[in-house]
Structure formats: structure tokens, C-alpha cells
Write an enzyme that holds these catalytic residues in place. Structure first.
Site, PDB file in Angstrom:
ATOM      1  N   GLY A  93      17.112 -27.098 -13.459  1.00  0.00           N
ATOM      2  CA  GLY A  93      18.361 -26.776 -12.784  1.00  0.00           C
ATOM      3  C   GLY A  93      18.116 -25.962 -11.540  1.00  0.00           C
ATOM      4  CB  SER A  94      19.806 -25.682  -8.330  1.00  0.00           C
ATOM      5  OG  SER A  94      19.191 -26.867  -7.887  1.00  0.00           O
ATOM      6  N   GLY A  95      19.364 -22.769  -8.856  1.00  0.00           N
ATOM      7  CA  GLY A  95      19.795 -21.395  -9.073  1.00  0.00           C
ATOM      8  C   GLY A  95      18.653 -20.493  -9.490  1.00  0.00           C
ATOM      9  CG  HIS A  96      16.388 -21.237 -12.353  1.00  0.00           C
ATOM     10  ND1 HIS A  96      16.915 -20.205 -13.080  1.00  0.00           N
ATOM     11  CD2 HIS A  96      16.818 -22.376 -12.948  1.00  0.00           C
ATOM     12  CE1 HIS A  96      17.624 -20.703 -14.098  1.00  0.00           C
ATOM     13  NE2 HIS A  96      17.582 -22.015 -14.030  1.00  0.00           N
ATOM     14  CG  ASP A 149      15.213 -29.260 -18.275  1.00  0.00           C
ATOM     15  OD1 ASP A 149      15.421 -29.793 -17.179  1.00  0.00           O
ATOM     16  OD2 ASP A 149      15.587 -28.106 -18.557  1.00  0.00           O
ATOM     17  CG  HIS A 155      20.009 -21.007 -17.932  1.00  0.00           C
ATOM     18  ND1 HIS A 155      18.897 -21.196 -18.719  1.00  0.00           N
ATOM     19  CD2 HIS A 155      19.875 -21.821 -16.859  1.00  0.00           C
ATOM     20  CE1 HIS A 155      18.118 -22.096 -18.141  1.00  0.00           C
ATOM     21  NE2 HIS A 155      18.674 -22.481 -17.022  1.00  0.00           N
TER      22      HIS A 155
END
Ligand SMILES: Nc1ncnc2c1ncn2[C@@H]1O[C@H](COP(=O)(O)OP(=O)(O)O)[C@@H](O)[C@H]1O
Ligand SMILES: Nc1ncnc2c1ncn2[C@@H]1O[C@H](COP(=O)(O)OP(=O)(O)O)[C@@H](O)[C@H]1O
Ligand SMILES: [Mg+2]
Ligand SMILES: [Mg+2]
Ligand SMILES: [Mg+2]
Ligand SMILES: [Mg+2]
Lengths: 333, 211, 333, 211
Positions: A54-57, A110, A219
Site C-alpha cells: 500500500g501507499s502511505g509508507h 498482499d 497501519h
């Protein structure tokens, strides 16, 4: 929530536009815009190394595409696994005929999407093997290690797998090295504030002023316990108490330490923590031969930190020392 | 109007309405995921069903299976996340043995849900009681099988109701899968967002056939 | 305030302990513990490059000590200029007999302390010349340029001065190049949240939810105006509107762009902003030949961003391209 | 007791009490700097006067000038910031011409403040009305000069009061120096923290001689 974005549903697109432009010497978009590949991928004669998440990392995952590291990443929405198709397209972007090592983190999404992508790859004759990172100690007891999440240890897994591939290793060798890397890593996070997804507009969860979540996930997944905030030293002690006995790490060992901020943590504070981590390890006769301190794997605007300790042997040391160049990590030759 | 079944065109329109309903549920589902997950479920479902809506605008479909496959593929390609895989698989797996069906009957519905359930479980390994969408899907599939001989307009509301009860039961479960797992007892009292999505899909289908 | 520290009055000491240990390949403490020097400083045959400033801006200032960059920094308390003695000791640590270029930012405290340090240096026969960064456009009108604060443009000043020194330039050449560098830079910051000094325990100032401070300084100094938060694109437009006419930057020019987070800003959001900055510059016929996007100059846990645009000529381009290695910035050879 | 002057040992003890007072004013000064600066003034002054306290614990001092120089040097070496330079300079510059004085008289006080003011202005360029510590120091120096013939215990309270009035006047000033400059009109209503420090130092001195 005062943050920087345009359409909250297009943050990933907008970021990728900026990223691809700024780092055009290093990375390029694949045909599938949710795949970012090394400018020269597939690199002839080399096993392809792929990850995704995911993005945001940021700088994970796409920041680790580079020389001696990852060849292609599948990019998901914020906190969401990439699609199976994106993983598959990343395999294609990375495969130079020697097969693909897909090194990713242990999350339901994932796992499922990679599995589907592998079926697609099989049909096209692309050989893919996986290593699933599960370095996050608090997320399951030792007896259930296969349930543990992957956190910042993934970076060291990519570093080792990427180096092994760059050295000319076969797919099996790359997989074996990456598996050893993650098996040698133990991590724990502490959350000091929640994070906010722009499209949601309010914090994902709650951390009270004066409290911290020990064992938090990337998260905001809850950890072992919520306790009153403590000194940096006590935080370091708490993290090491969880991490060290799990492998276990013992006197005489050599280790690498990776201390990553979760996005909003001042760099200064990471070093304050690191000073204590080093002190404790030294007092236990454990030698740190490599440090990484910085924002290596973040969670949007979360305040907090993750600590990863990795046991080293000669192979892992050689792989960590192997030159690499990427946005997230550069090791000079 | 007690519709016996839906022809392909009506089924297509029904899924357009389902898509509208899911897009409209974005905030609700996000709130549910915010309570015990990572707040992205509603965003993902909305993105997925916006893609479904775009796909469904290009008829015709040759069979119920083709329609379901198209929906599943749209979800898979657009969503990502656990739910992209799970809901994509529900529709694609659920449609796999319906490629000869020219109408959506209650029997076809039962097969869709049963096969979908099996495919989802094969994909992700969740069992009943793990606090996932399986906890809504499984009772829905059972209810559909029990009413496979009834008119679709009578079966669907009962199937949706079974899903709703399944959703409610997830309140009392501790998660054994996904992001809510480490919450432990803190997950009690909250329904599973994916289960809620199963119910919303079936409820929108039921409303369409009953309208 | 959930943050990571021990004794709030010892955050700088504690950070330095961690920093010196982690980066022992690159930096070392001078005799004065508030001076961090290049491991090999003074470097024979080279003009010494020195800077210094308050802490809380990491990786600035100490993160720019390295090859081809800064030789020694004076380290102050949080948001406080280093003492005159520390600046002087930094001069001593950096001086290899070819003189010292002290390249620092325009703040009352730094100005006074550097002046005093120069007197001490004079007594010991160390030749010191200064360049004072004043790239922050909103902090004073164009007619009062000498009153403007120094912000992230300082990094490009160090880069250019450091490169010129590494190329073997004389003190005058280093000063001339660094002065040209900062004269070619224009910056602006936008603040989205306040920052909190650990020893104070509450925010230094207030930014309301839904509002942003346009023209904010690195310590939360107020800017031009407080406006409602806008889209990332509108933020970029606002920043460029202030910055571009000031030099002015015009069609046909080549520039470097540095977009720095202020500490708590997710990396993702910097790239979202960068995408727009690049778009606007392109539309005006201005060519970006170098980008820097990341947390280069922060303000503890402030949410926000600074944009620096630097006009390039051949000399500045060569200096930016010159290899350097440091915690804050690495340019490969 | 209306002390005419202070011998060196008493002056040393007085500055120990001044140091205590400044360390105790940490939060107050930080709050003032928080309103129009960067919140570090109280932290810096407290650190500075803790260092002064340590230095003053090692007597004897040979002259008023030596004592003031020692204080100024301790501030300069420990504080940093604008105020480290400014207050260090106040004491060192203020003591420069008092190296023959064996007692702190009102005349010596006037010279300390006048010479200190001049040194501060030479160092940082601030003038009256810029909203800095100069706005408290300048009237204090003037008051000291006017009372240079009076007993110290009568002069000092008046000098401190002059400083206090100077502090109060900074409320109506827009800053032309330092971090508050860009605040513009937003600085109105707030006193200058450095000016407040000048007053606190003089007040603690006055309290000591009047005690
Ligand atoms: N292995 C699984 N099998 C079936 N459903 C699952 C599984 N893992 C997760 N889910 C469903 O997915 C939902 C979460 O979806 P979403 O929030 O989109 O994914 P993520 O957990 O990746 O953020 C859960 O509420 C649950 O119903
Ligand atoms: N040029 C100057 N001359 C005299 N006093 C000054 C000058 N600049 C700043 N000051 C004083 O310093 C005070 C601020 O001190 P401090 O907060 O410690 O420094 P900084 O501004 O570096 O954070 C101001 O309130 C002002 O009285
Ligand atoms: Mg998710
Ligand atoms: Mg979720
Ligand atoms: Mg300051
Ligand atoms: Mg201040």
C-alpha cells in the site's frame, strides 16, 4: 486535518507524477501506471527483485527501487495492497528470464494478490518465488510466527535480496538469502499518535495524549498494550525487551539496527532513542555493525517509531555492505 | 411484483444499482473499517464499484457467468487490498459455473454464492467465525440454497436477511484474520466491514427485485 | 505531547550521542562537544566550510557535515543560535590554514555570535569570511533583503560553497560562489501545524484546523498571511507567486528546486506538491535541472513545507553536480 | 537597612540570588517568548544563570568588573541564542571599566548599565523602540545615572522600576528586530521577553539590597 493534497482519491496518482519526474534518473513508470520500475529493468542476467504494498509508507515501497535493490514495485492505494494485476505487471517489468523474487510483507491483501499474480505469471512462463516478511514480534506469539506482520525488516530483506541478485545469484540463492535476512530480523513499533488518511479526513484510530501503543503496526494495528508515555530510554528498553529474547539475540552476536520514524517523528528524537539502543546492546555484548536511523518506512503522519534488529553473519554482512542506490537507501561502494 | 427471475439485461441493471449502493456506502464502510481496521474498506469498495459501473455500461453479456466474471474482474483490477482479492474472487469464482445461464434464477443465485464462498475460502483461508466477510457470505449461501426453488424476488430478501444476521453475529467475534486480529477483545461490539459489504450487496439486489 | 526524549533540557546532548555513534564514519565530536566536525577535518589544502544554528532542524545543520560539503558545525540548543565559543571552535576544527567560510542564516543570535567568534578567530590568526543566507522572501520586502531570514536555501549555499572548497577554491572563491548561490535562491514556507519544544511541552504558536500560515519561518515566525487551507495545487501556486517575481525567475532560465518537509509532513505529500511546482515552472518556460524533495530542513514536528527555487548558471550547476556525501544530502560522482 | 554600597562578597551573593530568580523565571519568560518569539528565552536564561550560579560559587573576585565579566562570560558560554550574546555582552561590556572598583556603588551601577547598553547596541544594532531588551535597559541606565549619588539601596529600586516601565512600554511597540519582527501588529499587547529579563535581573538586585 491540515494536509497537502488535491483530490483525496487521487493522492497516489499525484504523488507518482511528482516522484517519476524527480527521480527519472532512477525509476520509470511501467505500462501499468501502478508499477514503478528501475529505469533499466529488466536488467539482463539478473534475477528480478519485486515488492509492493500500500501507499502511505514512503519512502517504502517505491523508494527502494534502485541499483542493487528492487527492480520493480507494485503500488497500492493508501494502506491497501496493490492489485494482483499490478503485482503481475511488476513481475513482468522485472523479469529478465532468470526469474523473479517477490519479497513482500505478510498482510491478507498482499498474500492473496501475490498468489493470484503468481498464477498469471505461471501462465506466461515467468518463474516467481516469494519471501514473506514477518518480522513484527508483537503481532503474534513466537509459536505463530507465520501470522506476524512484516514491518521495517522488509527493507533489510530487500537490501539482502537485492544485493544477492546484483551479485549474480540465482533465483534460489536470492530467495534463500532474503529468507535468511527476514528470519534474522525482529521488529517492534511504538505509536505516539494516530495517522489520518486524506480521503477519510479523521484519525484512523486514537492514541490519547500521555499514552502510547506498544507494538503498533504500520497501519495503526494495535499492539501488545497501551501504556503511559515514558522517557526515550524506557521506550528503548521496552522495545528491546520484546525484540531481543524473541530470536534470541545474545552476547557475541553482530547485528544491524534500523530505527525508523513513522512519519511525524523529529529526526532528533530517533537519535535520542538510538543512543539508548546502542548502550543496551553494548551492555549485553551485542555488537552493532550497521545502523540505519531515519524515516525508512512510515505511516503517513503517524508519530512513533519502529525498531528492527537483525542478526548478521558473513553473508548478510556482505549483502548489507554491497553498494546500492535508491531514494530510500544508498550504500556507497 | 414477484419476479421469478431476472433476464440478463435486468441483472445488468440490478448490478448497476448495486454499484450505486456500494459507492454510496463509502463513508459507512470506512467508518466500520476505522473501528477495527485501517479505514480503507469503504474507499476500496467505492473505487471497485465505480469500476464495475463503468464496465456494466457496455452490454450485452452472454450469460450470468459472464456478467459476474466481468464484475469480479472489474473489482480485482481496480480495488487492491484484501477486499479487492476477496470480492473479486467472490464474483469470478461465483460465476465460474454459470456460463450457460441466460437468466438469474434463485438456483443460479445459490450457485453464485456457494461457489463464490468456496473460491473465497480457497483464496484466503478464512473460515466461519474468523470475523470476515465469510461470516455473512456463508449464511447467505445457505439461505440461497434453501430457497433455490423459490422465485428470485422471494429468495433474495431472505438471503439478504441471512447475511444481515451474519453481520450482526460478527459483533461477538474476535478476529482471527486480517488487520483486526491483533485487536483481540477490542474488536468485540464491532461488525466486520467486509461482512457488512456482503450484506449491502445482497440488500441492494433484493431491493431491486422487490421494487 | 507524545514525544521521544529523556530530560527535556538534554535533548541536544542525547541526540548528539546517538548521532556521533551512528555516523562515526563521517563525523566526530570536537573537543567542544557542541561542535561536530568531519572525521578528517581540518582537511589539508582546503578552505574550511563552517555553519551552525539551533537544533530542532535536523538533518540541518549537522547532517550536512561531509565530503564536499561542510567541515564543521556549531550546534545550538533547540531554536537557539550556538554560542560564539562554539562557532569559534568550529572555525578551529575546520581551518587547515586556507581560511574558513562561515555560511550561516540571518538571525539576530547567529549574527551576533558569529561576529564575536570572528573576533576570537582574528586573535588566533584564523581568517574567516561569512555569507549570510537571506533567501526567505516573505520575511521582508525586496527593498529590505538584508533583513530576510535564511531558510532551506542555506543547504544549496552549503552545497555550492562546499563544492567550491572541495574543488580547491580559495577562500575568496568559496565566499563568492556561496554568495552567488544564496543570491540566486528564493524561498517560502507554509505552515500547517505548530511545533512543540520538548522542554516547553506545548505548541510554540497556533495554527487552527483549516488554516495555514503562508510565509512561516523555521521557528514558526509568522509570514504574510493566514488563509484557509487549500489544495496542494493552490499551495504550490501561492508559493510560486511569491517566489518567482522576487528574483525574478523568467522563461529560459534553468533552476534547482528544493522542497523540504518541516518535520511531520508525509513524504507522499511533498511529491504531490512537487508535481504541481514542476508543471507551473514548465508552463513558464523555466527548466528544472535538479530536484531535491524530502526532509532537508525541518522544524521539530511542524507540519508544512518550504519551497526554494535557485537560478542556475554553469558554475552553480557544476557545484550542485559535484559529488558530496553526508547524512542530509548525497550526490554521486 | 539602607545600604550605601555592596562589597564584593555581598555583590557576589546578590548575583547568586539574581541567578536563583532568573532560573525560577524560566516558565514566565518562556511564555513571553512563546507569545511573540520561539519559546526558548526562558530556557536559555535559566541555563545561563545556572552557569552563572556555578561560576559564582568560586570566589573571590578582585573587582566589580571581574565579577560582571565572570557573569557575562558564563552567560556567553552557556546560553547561545540572541539573548546569550546580548546578556553576555551586557555584563562583559558593562564591567569593562569597573576593574578598579572594589565595591558596587550607585555610580558603578550606572556605569555598568550605561556601558552595557552601549556594548549591546554595538553588538546587535538595536535602538530604543525596536522592542528589545534595550527598551528596558536604556531607561534603567538613565535612572541609574540620575541616582548615581544616592545610596545603592535607594537607587536600585528606582532603576528596577524604570526598567519595569520600559518593559510595559514594549507592549505598544511593533518589533523591528528578532523573531517578532514579522509578527507586525500581532506583537502589540505583548511585552518583549528580553526586556522582561532586564527588569527581573534589576528587581532581584533591588530586592537583595533592600532586604
Ligand atoms: N482471508 C480473508 N478471507 C475473507 N475475507 C477477508 C480476508 N481477509 C480480510 N477479509 C475481509 O476484508 C475486509 C477488509 O477489507 P479491506 O479493508 O479492504 O482490506 P485491508 O485489510 O487490506 O485493509 C475484512 O473486513 C474482511 O471481511
Ligand atoms: N539585536 C538585539 N539587540 C538587543 N536585544 C536583542 C536583539 N535581538 C534580540 N534581542 C533580545 O533577545 C530576546 C530574545 O531572546 P531569545 O529568545 O533567547 O533569542 P532568539 O530570538 O534567538 O530565540 C528578545 O526578546 C530581545 O529582547
Ligand atoms: Mg488496507
Ligand atoms: Mg482495511
Ligand atoms: Mg531562539
Ligand atoms: Mg527566542
Amino acid at each position: 486535518m491540515n494536509r497537502i493534497f488535491n483530490d483525496p482519491d487521487l493522492v497516489v496518482e499525484d504523488m507518482l507524477r511528482g516522484w517519476l519526474q524527480v527521480h527519472s534518473d532512477l525509476v520509470a513508470a511501467a505500462e501499468n501506471r501502478r508499477v514503478v520500475r528501475h529505469v533499466r529493468a529488466p536488467i539482463a542476467g539478473k534475477v528480478g527483485v519485486v515488492t509492493g504494498g500500500g501507499s502511505g509508507h514512503e519512502p517504502a515501497f517505491l523508494g527502494y527501487v534502485g541499483d542493487g535493490l528492487v527492480d520493480a514495485v507494485a503500488v497500492g492505494e493508501i494502506f491497501s495492497s496493490p492489485t494482483a494485476k499490478s503485482f503481475f505487471d511488476a513481475f513482468k517489468a522485472a523479469d529478465a528470464g532468470k526469474g523473479v523474487a517477490c519479497l513482500y510483507g505478510n498482510y491478507a491483501g498482499d498474500n492473496m494478490n501475490v498468489k493470484m499474480a503468481m498464477k498469471m505469471a505461471e501462465k506466461e512462463g515467468i518463474r516467481v518465488r516469494t519471501v514473506v516478511a514477518n518480522d513484527d514480534v508483537p503481532s503474534a506469539p513466537r509459536s505463530d510466527r507465520e501470522k506476524r506482520r512484516g514491518v521495517a525488516g522488509e527493507i533489510l530483506m530487500w537490501k539482502v535480496g537485492g544485493a544477492r541478485a546484483a551479485m549474480g545469484g540465482s533465483l534460489d540463492e536470492v530467495i534463500t538469502a532474503a529468507q535468511k535476512a527476514i528470519d534474522s530480523c525482529r521488529s517492534i513499533g511504538i505509536g505516539l499518535s494516530a495517522c489520518t488518511i486524506p480521503a477519510v479526513g479523521k484519525p484512523n484510530f486514537e492514541i490519547k495524549d500521555g499514552e502510547m501503543e506498544v507494538g503498533i503496526g504500520h497501519h495503526g494495528e494495535p499492539g501488545i498494550k497501551v501504556v503511559k508515555t515514558t522517557s526515550a530510554n524506557a521506550m528503548a528498553d521496552l522495545m528491546l525487551e520484546t525484540v531481543l529474547p524473541d530470536l534470541p539475540f545474545e552476547a557475541g552476536m553482530e547485528v544491524a539496527v534500523l530505527l525508523s520514524g513513522l512519519g511525524a517523528t523529529p529526526i532528533m528524537e530517533l537519535y535520542i532513542l538510538q543512543a539508548r539502543v546502542a548502550e543496551i546492546l553494548a551492555s549485553r555484548g551485542i555488537q552493532i555493525s550497521r545502523h540505519f536511523v531515519g524515516n525508512y518506512f512510515t505511516s503517513l503522519d503517524m508519530m512513533g517509531v519502529t525498531l528492527t534488529v537483525m542478526k548478521l553473519d558473513d553473508e548478510l554482512k556482505a549483502c548489507l555492505a554491497y553498494p546500492c542506490r535508491s531514494v530510500g537507501m544508498t550504500v556507497e561502494g | 411484483m414477484d419476479r421469478e427471475q431476472l433476464d440478463l439485461e435486468s441483472a445488468r441493471v440490478m448490478f448497476l444499482r448495486v454499484s450505486d449502493a456500494m459507492v454510496a456506502s463509502k463513508d459507512l464502510l470506512t467508518e466500520l473499517d476505522r473501528a477495527i481496521g485501517d479505514s480503507d474498506h469503504g474507499i476500496g469498495m467505492a473505487r471497485g464499484f465505480e469500476a464495475v459501473r463503468r464496465e456494466l455500461e457496455r452490454p450485452p453479456f452472454g450469460s450470468v457467468g459472464a456478467l459476474l466474471h466481468c464484475i469480479g474482474t472489474a473489482l480485482l483490477r481496480s480495488m487492491g487490498g484484501a477486499s479487492g482479492a476477496v470480492f473479486g474472487t467472490l464474483f469470478r469464482g461465483g460465476g465460474a459455473r454459470l456460463h450457460d445461464e441466460r437468466a438469474l434464477t434463485s438456483a443460479a443465485l445459490a450457485r453464485f454464492l456457494e461457489d463464490g464462498l468456496e473460491a473465497v475460502q480457497a483464496r484466503g483461508g478464512a473460515r466461519t467465525g474468523d470475523k470476515t466477510m465469510v461470516d455473512a457470505l456463508e449464511p447467505a449461501a445457505r439461505a440461497a440454497r434453501a430457497r433455490a426453488g423459490e422465485p428470485l424476488a422471494r429468495a433474495l430478501p431472505a438471503v439478504a436477511e441471512a447475511a444481515r444476521l451474519g453481520v450482526e453475529r460478527t459483533r461477538d467475534l474476535v478476529a482471527r484474520m486480517g488487520k483486526a486480529r491483533t485487536l483481540g477483545e477490542r474488536a468485540l461490539g464491532h461488525v466486520d466491514p467486509g461482512a457488512a459489504s456482503v450484506h449491502l450487496i445482497l440488500r441492494a439486489m433484493a431491493e431491486f427485485v422487490s421494487a
